[in-house]
Write a protein that holds these residues in place. Structure first.
Motif, PDB file in Angstrom:
ATOM      1  N   ALA A  72      82.438  10.726  54.449  1.00  0.00           N
ATOM      2  CA  ALA A  72      83.368  11.572  54.435  1.00  0.00           C
ATOM      3  C   ALA A  72      82.977  12.916  54.434  1.00  0.00           C
ATOM      4  O   ALA A  72      83.335  13.808  54.986  1.00  0.00           O
ATOM      5  CB  ALA A  72      84.228  11.401  53.196  1.00  0.00           C
ATOM      6  N   SER A  73      81.984  13.263  53.489  1.00  0.00           N
ATOM      7  CA  SER A  73      81.247  14.390  53.410  1.00  0.00           C
ATOM      8  C   SER A  73      80.498  15.042  54.649  1.00  0.00           C
ATOM      9  O   SER A  73      80.758  16.164  55.009  1.00  0.00           O
ATOM     10  CB  SER A  73      80.233  14.434  52.227  1.00  0.00           C
ATOM     11  OG  SER A  73      79.509  15.799  52.017  1.00  0.00           O
ATOM     12  N   GLU A  74      79.851  14.154  55.333  1.00  0.00           N
ATOM     13  CA  GLU A  74      79.001  14.438  56.399  1.00  0.00           C
ATOM     14  C   GLU A  74      80.062  14.560  57.674  1.00  0.00           C
ATOM     15  O   GLU A  74      79.509  15.317  58.566  1.00  0.00           O
ATOM     16  CB  GLU A  74      77.913  13.388  56.702  1.00  0.00           C
ATOM     17  CG  GLU A  74      76.795  13.256  55.790  1.00  0.00           C
ATOM     18  CD  GLU A  74      75.826  12.525  55.979  1.00  0.00           C
ATOM     19  OE1 GLU A  74      75.732  11.735  56.939  1.00  0.00           O
ATOM     20  OE2 GLU A  74      74.656  12.365  55.085  1.00  0.00           O
ATOM     21  N   ASP A  75      81.163  13.826  57.732  1.00  0.00           N
ATOM     22  CA  ASP A  75      81.900  13.931  58.889  1.00  0.00           C
ATOM     23  C   ASP A  75      82.746  15.210  58.916  1.00  0.00           C
ATOM     24  O   ASP A  75      82.971  15.842  59.653  1.00  0.00           O
ATOM     25  CB  ASP A  75      83.005  12.739  58.672  1.00  0.00           C
ATOM     26  CG  ASP A  75      83.806  12.426  59.874  1.00  0.00           C
ATOM     27  OD1 ASP A  75      83.100  12.560  60.997  1.00  0.00           O
ATOM     28  OD2 ASP A  75      84.988  12.566  59.599  1.00  0.00           O
ATOM     29  N   SER A  76      83.178  15.526  57.650  1.00  0.00           N
ATOM     30  CA  SER A  76      83.563  16.832  57.456  1.00  0.00           C
ATOM     31  C   SER A  76      82.965  17.874  57.902  1.00  0.00           C
ATOM     32  O   SER A  76      83.173  19.056  58.652  1.00  0.00           O
ATOM     33  CB  SER A  76      84.295  17.009  56.055  1.00  0.00           C
ATOM     34  OG  SER A  76      84.657  18.233  55.801  1.00  0.00           O
ATOM     35  N   ALA A  77      81.520  17.991  57.347  1.00  0.00           N
ATOM     36  CA  ALA A  77      80.450  19.040  57.753  1.00  0.00           C
ATOM     37  C   ALA A  77      80.399  19.135  59.145  1.00  0.00           C
ATOM     38  O   ALA A  77      80.163  20.191  59.802  1.00  0.00           O
ATOM     39  CB  ALA A  77      79.134  18.588  57.198  1.00  0.00           C
ATOM     40  N   GLY A  80      82.265  18.032  61.620  1.00  0.00           N
ATOM     41  CA  GLY A  80      83.590  18.691  62.138  1.00  0.00           C
ATOM     42  C   GLY A  80      83.529  19.977  62.010  1.00  0.00           C
ATOM     43  O   GLY A  80      84.167  20.841  62.987  1.00  0.00           O
ATOM     44  N   GLN A  81      83.192  20.707  60.992  1.00  0.00           N
ATOM     45  CA  GLN A  81      83.243  22.102  60.626  1.00  0.00           C
ATOM     46  C   GLN A  81      82.216  22.690  61.682  1.00  0.00           C
ATOM     47  O   GLN A  81      82.542  23.736  62.334  1.00  0.00           O
ATOM     48  CB  GLN A  81      82.933  22.444  59.316  1.00  0.00           C
ATOM     49  CG  GLN A  81      83.947  22.111  58.286  1.00  0.00           C
ATOM     50  CD  GLN A  81      83.836  22.540  57.044  1.00  0.00           C
ATOM     51  OE1 GLN A  81      82.471  22.918  56.635  1.00  0.00           O
ATOM     52  NE2 GLN A  81      84.636  22.195  56.088  1.00  0.00           N
ATOM     53  N   ARG A  82      81.107  22.135  61.885  1.00  0.00           N
ATOM     54  CA  ARG A  82      80.090  22.640  62.899  1.00  0.00           C
ATOM     55  C   ARG A  82      80.471  22.685  64.274  1.00  0.00           C
ATOM     56  O   ARG A  82      80.458  23.611  64.928  1.00  0.00           O
ATOM     57  CB  ARG A  82      78.674  21.768  62.797  1.00  0.00           C
ATOM     58  CG  ARG A  82      77.815  22.033  61.523  1.00  0.00           C
ATOM     59  CD  ARG A  82      76.616  21.534  61.543  1.00  0.00           C
ATOM     60  NE  ARG A  82      76.557  20.175  61.812  1.00  0.00           N
ATOM     61  CZ  ARG A  82      76.838  19.121  60.817  1.00  0.00           C
ATOM     62  NH1 ARG A  82      76.720  19.347  59.476  1.00  0.00           N
ATOM     63  NH2 ARG A  82      76.659  17.975  60.943  1.00  0.00           N
ATOM     64  N   ILE A  83      81.162  21.577  64.576  1.00  0.00           N
ATOM     65  CA  ILE A  83      81.691  21.606  65.873  1.00  0.00           C
ATOM     66  C   ILE A  83      82.736  22.411  66.123  1.00  0.00           C
ATOM     67  O   ILE A  83      82.785  23.091  67.256  1.00  0.00           O
ATOM     68  CB  ILE A  83      82.282  20.034  66.148  1.00  0.00           C
ATOM     69  CG1 ILE A  83      81.190  19.175  66.419  1.00  0.00           C
ATOM     70  CG2 ILE A  83      83.074  20.344  67.421  1.00  0.00           C
ATOM     71  CD1 ILE A  83      81.753  17.742  66.438  1.00  0.00           C
ATOM     72  N   SER A  84      83.723  22.722  65.242  1.00  0.00           N
ATOM     73  CA  SER A  84      84.866  23.917  65.135  1.00  0.00           C
ATOM     74  C   SER A  84      84.109  25.109  65.257  1.00  0.00           C
ATOM     75  O   SER A  84      84.655  26.144  65.848  1.00  0.00           O
ATOM     76  CB  SER A  84      85.646  23.539  64.202  1.00  0.00           C
ATOM     77  OG  SER A  84      86.268  22.642  64.109  1.00  0.00           O
ATOM     78  N   GLY A  85      82.787  25.457  64.648  1.00  0.00           N
ATOM     79  CA  GLY A  85      82.549  26.646  64.957  1.00  0.00           C
ATOM     80  C   GLY A  85      81.601  26.942  66.216  1.00  0.00           C
ATOM     81  O   GLY A  85      81.590  28.141  66.484  1.00  0.00           O
ATOM     82  N   VAL A  86      81.405  25.954  67.016  1.00  0.00           N
ATOM     83  CA  VAL A  86      80.933  26.133  68.537  1.00  0.00           C
ATOM     84  C   VAL A  86      81.779  26.520  69.246  1.00  0.00           C
ATOM     85  O   VAL A  86      81.444  27.234  70.132  1.00  0.00           O
ATOM     86  CB  VAL A  86      80.248  24.823  68.755  1.00  0.00           C
ATOM     87  CG1 VAL A  86      79.667  24.964  70.228  1.00  0.00           C
ATOM     88  CG2 VAL A  86      79.128  24.381  67.944  1.00  0.00           C
ATOM     89  N   SER A  87      83.172  26.097  69.276  1.00  0.00           N
ATOM     90  CA  SER A  87      83.876  26.535  70.041  1.00  0.00           C
ATOM     91  C   SER A  87      84.523  28.102  70.178  1.00  0.00           C
ATOM     92  O   SER A  87      84.011  29.026  69.861  1.00  0.00           O
ATOM     93  CB  SER A  87      85.192  25.696  70.027  1.00  0.00           C
ATOM     94  OG  SER A  87      85.678  25.661  68.891  1.00  0.00           O
TER      95      SER A  87
END
Length: 92
Positions: A78-83, A85-92
């Protein structure tokens, strides 16, 4: 081949809980069993019961440890998936 990985965190926690409860139930039944009066075979039964008690205690501890590891794995995912997801969101 699936293009995504889905982990059911509720199911993992349920499995973890069941493993822990099973270990606790087994531990609760453990104890020094009464050694039957079996004449000359009494020492053999005593040794068998001692080994069974020791094995049961080991199994109870193993179930508890497995439950803890399943829970930790779910939390890590859960922690790594959330992290991620945040990294991917920061790319767009």
């Amino acid at each position: 081949m699936a293009d995504r990985l889905t982990v059911d965190l509720v199911l993992l926690e349920s499995i973890s809980d069941r493993l822990r409860r099973s270990g606790e139930a087994l531990r609760a039944t453990a104890g020094a069993p009464r050694i039957p009066a079996a004449g000359e075979a009494t020492p053999i039964f005593a040794e068998l019961l001692a080994q069974l008690s020791e094995s049961s205690a080991g199994l109870a501890a193993g179930l508890a440890e497995a439950g803890n590891r399943v829970s930790e794995a779910g939390q890590t995912y859960a922690s790594e998936d959330s992290a991620a997801g945040q990294r991917i969101s920061g790319v767009s």
